[in-house]
Design an enzyme around this catalytic site. Sequence first.
Site, PDB file in Angstrom:
ATOM      1  CE  LYS A 223     131.338  39.623 -48.422  1.00  8.37           C
ATOM      2  NZ  LYS A 223     132.615  40.261 -48.777  1.00  8.37           N
TER       3      LYS A 223
ATOM      4  NE  ARG B  10     138.746  45.672 -44.723  1.00 11.04           N
ATOM      5  CZ  ARG B  10     138.234  46.561 -45.583  1.00 11.04           C
ATOM      6  NH1 ARG B  10     138.916  47.666 -45.887  1.00 11.04           N
ATOM      7  NH2 ARG B  10     137.054  46.366 -46.123  1.00 11.04           N
TER       8      ARG B  10
ATOM      9  NE  ARG C  81     132.327  38.216 -40.104  1.00 15.37           N
ATOM     10  CZ  ARG C  81     132.645  39.112 -41.015  1.00 15.37           C
ATOM     11  NH1 ARG C  81     133.705  38.906 -41.775  1.00 15.37           N
ATOM     12  NH2 ARG C  81     131.938  40.206 -41.180  1.00 15.37           N
TER      13      ARG C  81
ATOM     14  NE  ARG D 148     134.759  50.409 -50.930  1.00 18.73           N
ATOM     15  CZ  ARG D 148     134.567  49.238 -50.338  1.00 18.73           C
ATOM     16  NH1 ARG D 148     133.832  48.320 -50.927  1.00 18.73           N
ATOM     17  NH2 ARG D 148     135.162  48.959 -49.186  1.00 18.73           N
TER      18      ARG D 148
ATOM     19  NE  ARG E 128     135.362  50.364 -44.682  1.00 20.61           N
ATOM     20  CZ  ARG E 128     134.991  49.113 -44.415  1.00 20.61           C
ATOM     21  NH1 ARG E 128     133.841  48.653 -44.865  1.00 20.61           N
ATOM     22  NH2 ARG E 128     135.771  48.327 -43.714  1.00 20.61           N
TER      23      ARG E 128
END
Length: 216
Positions: A14, A172, A88, A127, A161
């Site tokens: 996104k 998540r 959300r 990533r 991260r």
Amino acid sequence: MANIILLGPPGAGKGTQAKRLVEGRGMVQLSTGDMLREAKTSGTEMGNRVAEVMARGELVTDEIVIGLIEERITGHSGGGFIFDGFPRTLKQADALGELLNRTGQTLDAVIEMQVDDAALVARITGRFTCGHCGEVYHEVTRPTKAEGTCDVCGSTDLRKRADDNEDALKQRLMEYYKKTSPLIGYYYAKHQLSSVDGLAEMDTVADAIASVLDKA
């Protein structure tokens, strides 16, 4: 001018696509996280409310977030808004709809970035980003040209991260499906939902989103 919501689980891309829309169409990305951080130090009445709530360690209410969004969209003219990280929940979706009606604006498209969970886990766990310029890389599909050095700015500050690991990502995803996925049915019922393949090549995804916006 078009106002849109990008929906999709963590890592669906996104942020990458929102950045392209900002650069290519002059749209404004409204990230709730960024807005809260900026409001905290803005000195405005709403900003002071945010600072007080965060200082107490409490969650910022939907009312405050809607107030921040209203500040941003009132009187703005340009390429439209990208709602990133909001709504959300169904309650937030109702509140956003009421705000847009009240300010004489419309929601022109809701774009769901569909992904396969297993492929998403592989994408995210590999990533890493440049801590200096924010460029995103992947250990398999997009490594840096020179090991340990950012292709864009030459920095060696490359980071992963802490929650970009398989266990954290599955948690998540569970949270996303529990709270946010009902929005897909909500916007489908309103005939506002379009879906694109979030795991396609970035240019292919961008073209699919452009096609949706051009019809909006």
